[in-house]
Design a protein around this motif. Structure first.
Motif: not given
Length: 108
Positions: A8-10, A90, A70, A99
């Motif tokens: 996940d890029e985040r 997240a 986020w 996440k």
């Protein structure tokens, strides 16, 4: 890495942001002799009341204080000698998996 491998890029952005904040804190501590009370003290135009034991860098240590991917501020706690930087993932809640897993860096 601060997190387990999650595609996940985040999550990768959290790693990058926390390492960048860590580096800025190290430079601030080198110049001032302590870690700042808040992350805004790392940004030159927001650090008007910082009293250093040494010489505060007039250009600051960060251009801006990043938000986590986020949209929430990174958690930062410091007593001047030690610090904790964290994102609660997240869901924004402590704990979790995937996440929602927390990312933390501390120097104690």
């Amino acid at each position: 890495r601060l997190w387990s491998t999650i595609p996940d890029e985040r999550v990768r952005n959290v790693d990058r942001d926390i390492w960048g904040i860590k580096e800025a804190l190290g430079l601030f501590q080198r110049d001032c002799g302590f870690f700042p009370a808040d992350l805004d003290s790392l940004v030159a135009d927001k650090a008007k009341n910082v009293k250093c034991n040494g010489s505060y860098n007039p250009e600051g240590y960060l251009d801006i204080v990043p938000m986590d991917p986020w949209g929430r501020p990174y958690i930062y706690l410091s007593d001047g000698r030690r610090y904790l930087i964290a994102s609660y993932g997240a869901d924004g809640k402590r704990g979790g998996r995937g996440k929602d897993k927390d990312a933390e860096m501390r120097n104690f």
